[in-house]
Every structure is written in structure tokens, then in C-alpha cells.
Design a protein around this motif. Structure first.
Motif, PDB file in Angstrom:
ATOM      1  N   VAL A   1     -70.739  32.696 -16.354  1.00 39.86           N
ATOM      2  CA  VAL A   1     -70.454  33.673 -17.210  1.00 39.86           C
ATOM      3  C   VAL A   1     -69.764  33.367 -18.543  1.00 39.86           C
ATOM      4  CG1 VAL A   1     -69.726  35.969 -17.133  1.00 39.86           C
ATOM      5  CG2 VAL A   1     -70.645  35.121 -15.251  1.00 39.86           C
ATOM      6  N   GLN A   2     -70.432  33.552 -19.674  1.00 36.53           N
ATOM      7  CA  GLN A   2     -69.775  33.387 -20.786  1.00 36.53           C
ATOM      8  C   GLN A   2     -69.682  34.565 -22.059  1.00 36.53           C
ATOM      9  OE1 GLN A   2     -70.457  29.554 -22.333  1.00 36.53           O
ATOM     10  NE2 GLN A   2     -68.622  28.704 -21.479  1.00 36.53           N
ATOM     11  N   LEU A   3     -68.978  34.788 -22.765  1.00 40.24           N
ATOM     12  CA  LEU A   3     -69.045  35.790 -23.807  1.00 40.24           C
ATOM     13  C   LEU A   3     -68.677  34.941 -24.982  1.00 40.24           C
ATOM     14  CD1 LEU A   3     -67.326  38.798 -22.301  1.00 40.24           C
ATOM     15  CD2 LEU A   3     -69.673  38.369 -22.920  1.00 40.24           C
ATOM     16  N   GLN A   4     -69.387  34.932 -25.894  1.00 43.39           N
ATOM     17  CA  GLN A   4     -69.118  34.202 -27.223  1.00 43.39           C
ATOM     18  C   GLN A   4     -68.821  35.345 -28.464  1.00 43.39           C
ATOM     19  OE1 GLN A   4     -69.076  30.753 -27.677  1.00 43.39           O
ATOM     20  NE2 GLN A   4     -68.301  31.111 -29.594  1.00 43.39           N
ATOM     21  N   ALA A   5     -67.828  35.208 -28.975  1.00 44.33           N
ATOM     22  CA  ALA A   5     -67.533  36.125 -30.088  1.00 44.33           C
ATOM     23  C   ALA A   5     -67.575  35.070 -31.484  1.00 44.33           C
ATOM     24  CB  ALA A   5     -66.163  36.858 -30.047  1.00 44.33           C
ATOM     25  N   SER A   6     -68.243  35.814 -32.217  1.00 49.64           N
ATOM     26  CA  SER A   6     -68.422  35.156 -33.686  1.00 49.64           C
ATOM     27  C   SER A   6     -68.561  36.106 -34.791  1.00 49.64           C
ATOM     28  CB  SER A   6     -69.742  34.342 -33.690  1.00 49.64           C
ATOM     29  OG  SER A   6     -70.955  35.097 -33.485  1.00 49.64           O
ATOM     30  N   GLY A   7     -68.469  35.532 -36.198  1.00 47.20           N
ATOM     31  CA  GLY A   7     -68.772  36.658 -37.266  1.00 47.20           C
ATOM     32  C   GLY A   7     -67.543  36.687 -37.955  1.00 47.20           C
ATOM     33  N   GLY A   8     -66.430  36.144 -37.609  1.00 51.31           N
ATOM     34  CA  GLY A   8     -65.185  36.665 -38.176  1.00 51.31           C
ATOM     35  C   GLY A   8     -65.131  35.719 -39.487  1.00 51.31           C
ATOM     36  N   GLY A   9     -64.006  35.806 -40.299  1.00 49.84           N
ATOM     37  CA  GLY A   9     -63.817  35.202 -41.574  1.00 49.84           C
ATOM     38  C   GLY A   9     -62.934  35.727 -42.521  1.00 49.84           C
ATOM     39  N   LEU A  10     -62.986  35.544 -43.750  1.00 50.22           N
ATOM     40  CA  LEU A  10     -61.956  36.018 -44.729  1.00 50.22           C
ATOM     41  C   LEU A  10     -62.774  37.022 -45.643  1.00 50.22           C
ATOM     42  CD1 LEU A  10     -59.214  35.883 -46.330  1.00 50.22           C
ATOM     43  CD2 LEU A  10     -60.408  33.852 -47.629  1.00 50.22           C
ATOM     44  N   VAL A  11     -62.304  38.057 -45.829  1.00 50.66           N
ATOM     45  CA  VAL A  11     -62.785  39.205 -46.778  1.00 50.66           C
ATOM     46  C   VAL A  11     -61.776  39.733 -47.581  1.00 50.66           C
ATOM     47  CG1 VAL A  11     -62.773  40.772 -44.838  1.00 50.66           C
ATOM     48  CG2 VAL A  11     -64.624  40.617 -46.704  1.00 50.66           C
ATOM     49  N   GLN A  12     -62.232  40.026 -48.591  1.00 51.46           N
ATOM     50  CA  GLN A  12     -61.303  41.010 -49.559  1.00 51.46           C
ATOM     51  C   GLN A  12     -61.264  42.518 -48.885  1.00 51.46           C
ATOM     52  OE1 GLN A  12     -62.575  40.711 -53.676  1.00 51.46           O
ATOM     53  NE2 GLN A  12     -61.989  38.684 -53.686  1.00 51.46           N
ATOM     54  N   PRO A  13     -60.115  43.040 -49.181  1.00 50.13           N
ATOM     55  CA  PRO A  13     -60.059  44.434 -48.793  1.00 50.13           C
ATOM     56  C   PRO A  13     -61.115  45.284 -49.401  1.00 50.13           C
ATOM     57  CG  PRO A  13     -57.942  43.520 -49.750  1.00 50.13           C
ATOM     58  CD  PRO A  13     -58.877  42.667 -49.828  1.00 50.13           C
ATOM     59  N   GLY A  14     -61.657  45.922 -48.563  1.00 48.91           N
ATOM     60  CA  GLY A  14     -62.721  46.845 -48.846  1.00 48.91           C
ATOM     61  C   GLY A  14     -64.144  46.392 -48.400  1.00 48.91           C
ATOM     62  N   GLY A  15     -64.049  45.086 -47.841  1.00 47.42           N
ATOM     63  CA  GLY A  15     -65.314  44.508 -47.742  1.00 47.42           C
ATOM     64  C   GLY A  15     -65.639  44.777 -46.341  1.00 47.42           C
ATOM     65  N   LEU A  17     -67.690  42.871 -42.596  1.00 50.95           N
ATOM     66  CA  LEU A  17     -68.073  41.979 -41.724  1.00 50.95           C
ATOM     67  C   LEU A  17     -68.784  42.371 -40.633  1.00 50.95           C
ATOM     68  CD1 LEU A  17     -64.782  39.817 -41.523  1.00 50.95           C
ATOM     69  CD2 LEU A  17     -66.836  38.874 -42.582  1.00 50.95           C
ATOM     70  N   ARG A  18     -69.480  41.717 -39.754  1.00 50.57           N
ATOM     71  CA  ARG A  18     -70.243  41.860 -38.520  1.00 50.57           C
ATOM     72  C   ARG A  18     -69.901  40.978 -37.651  1.00 50.57           C
ATOM     73  NH1 ARG A  18     -76.307  43.055 -36.852  1.00 50.57           N
ATOM     74  NH2 ARG A  18     -76.477  40.775 -36.915  1.00 50.57           N
ATOM     75  N   LEU A  19     -69.158  41.435 -36.458  1.00 53.86           N
ATOM     76  CA  LEU A  19     -68.826  40.582 -35.433  1.00 53.86           C
ATOM     77  C   LEU A  19     -69.727  40.654 -34.316  1.00 53.86           C
ATOM     78  CD1 LEU A  19     -65.037  41.451 -34.973  1.00 53.86           C
ATOM     79  CD2 LEU A  19     -66.161  39.636 -36.437  1.00 53.86           C
ATOM     80  N   SER A  20     -70.304  39.648 -33.612  1.00 50.72           N
ATOM     81  CA  SER A  20     -71.179  39.798 -32.447  1.00 50.72           C
ATOM     82  C   SER A  20     -70.671  38.941 -31.339  1.00 50.72           C
ATOM     83  CB  SER A  20     -72.238  38.685 -32.922  1.00 50.72           C
ATOM     84  OG  SER A  20     -73.162  38.985 -33.985  1.00 50.72           O
ATOM     85  N   CYS A  21     -71.141  39.699 -30.225  1.00 45.95           N
ATOM     86  CA  CYS A  21     -70.493  39.177 -28.970  1.00 45.95           C
ATOM     87  C   CYS A  21     -71.817  38.942 -27.969  1.00 45.95           C
ATOM     88  CB  CYS A  21     -69.580  40.232 -28.207  1.00 45.95           C
ATOM     89  SG  CYS A  21     -69.037  39.916 -26.658  1.00 45.95           S
ATOM     90  N   ALA A  22     -71.840  37.405 -27.759  1.00 45.43           N
ATOM     91  CA  ALA A  22     -73.208  37.336 -27.291  1.00 45.43           C
ATOM     92  C   ALA A  22     -72.930  36.768 -25.581  1.00 45.43           C
ATOM     93  CB  ALA A  22     -73.945  35.905 -27.750  1.00 45.43           C
ATOM     94  N   ALA A  23     -73.452  37.212 -24.671  1.00 46.83           N
ATOM     95  CA  ALA A  23     -73.295  36.933 -23.274  1.00 46.83           C
ATOM     96  C   ALA A  23     -74.328  35.838 -22.926  1.00 46.83           C
ATOM     97  CB  ALA A  23     -73.524  38.016 -22.585  1.00 46.83           C
ATOM     98  N   SER A  24     -73.803  34.708 -21.900  1.00 51.18           N
ATOM     99  CA  SER A  24     -74.803  33.987 -21.556  1.00 51.18           C
ATOM    100  C   SER A  24     -74.287  33.882 -19.834  1.00 51.18           C
ATOM    101  CB  SER A  24     -74.553  32.472 -22.024  1.00 51.18           C
ATOM    102  OG  SER A  24     -73.217  32.035 -22.154  1.00 51.18           O
ATOM    103  N   GLY A  25     -75.349  33.641 -19.230  1.00 50.25           N
ATOM    104  CA  GLY A  25     -74.929  33.461 -17.690  1.00 50.25           C
ATOM    105  C   GLY A  25     -75.034  34.748 -16.819  1.00 50.25           C
ATOM    106  N   PHE A  26     -75.095  35.893 -17.759  1.00 51.90           N
ATOM    107  CA  PHE A  26     -75.397  37.359 -17.076  1.00 51.90           C
ATOM    108  C   PHE A  26     -75.861  38.175 -18.163  1.00 51.90           C
ATOM    109  CE2 PHE A  26     -71.823  39.831 -18.693  1.00 51.90           C
ATOM    110  CZ  PHE A  26     -71.088  38.709 -19.737  1.00 51.90           C
TER     111      PHE A  26
END
Length: 122
Positions: A1-15, A17-26
Motif C-alpha cells: 500500500v503506497q501513496l505517491q504525492a507529486s506536483g510540488g514546486g516553486l511558484v510565484q505568488p498568485g500562481g 499548482l496541481r498536486l496529485s496523490c496516486a495510490a498503488s497496492g490498493f
């Protein structure tokens, strides 16, 4: 059972981002999912949650109107769309899963993913 978060980064104020949380094993279909964040020197806080069945959602006051949580069960993934980002949104963001929505609400879900860093800075 794993959760993988991704999508972070550096962004300017007002910008955005979309974070994703992908599951594996369930299959995420039956799980409530929460996004939490922790900034340096601060306690972890709940940002947004989504239930498993009717997709009921919760947002912290600090992100209401700017963040949107959604789930795509076909892709076994939950998303956090973050718009109008502010420097105070800077933190490591974690996704977590539990069969019970109330457990997510009190911040003690069973499964945690690794964090993804979000930095909002000019």
C-alpha cells in the motif's frame, strides 16, 4: 500500500499548482483522502479532505475559495488544485488515506504518502 504525492514546486505568488496523490497496492475508491501540510517550525495542518462515496469535501478556512480537491477513481488518483497561491502556502504537502472520513478529519489517517514541497516566492 503506497501513496505517491507529486506536483510540488516553486511558484510565484498568485500562481497555481496541481498536486496529485496516486495510490498503488490498493483501490482509492473506498478511501477518504486528505491533504495536509507542514511548514518549517509549524505543526502539521489539514488542508482539504474528500470522502469516498459522495465526494463530500472539506477545506481549511485559509484555502477556501482557492484550493479544490477532486478524485479520479479510474486513475486511482486524488488531486489538489491550488490557485492564487500565497507565500504562507509554502510547506511540504502530504496526502493520506483512510477508510473512515472521521479519521481523516481528526488528522490520524492510516496511510501516508511522502511529502511534496510547495514553495511560493517571488
Amino acid at each position: 500500500v503506497q501513496l505517491q504525492a507529486s506536483g510540488g514546486g516553486l511558484v510565484q505568488p498568485g500562481g497555481s499548482l496541481r498536486l496529485s496523490c496516486a495510490a498503488s497496492g490498493f483501490t482509492l475508491d473506498y478511501y477518504a483522502i486528505g491533504w495536509f501540510r507542514q511548514a518549517p517550525g509549524k505543526e502539521r495542518e489539514g488542508v482539504s479532505y474528500i470522502s469516498s462515496n459522495r465526494g463530500a469535501t472539506y477545506y481549511a478556512d485559509s484555502v477556501k475559495g482557492r484550493f479544490t480537491i477532486s478524485r479520479d477513481n479510474a486513475k486511482n488518483t486524488v488531486y489538489l488544485q491550488m490557485n492564487s497561491l500565497k507565500p504562507e502556502d509554502t510547506a511540504v504537502y502530504y496526502c493520506a488515506a483512510d477508510l473512515r472520513f472521521d479519521t481523516i478529519m481528526v488528522g490520524t489517517p492510516r496511510y501516508w504518502g511522502q511529502g511534496t514541497q510547495v514553495t511560493v516566492s517571488s
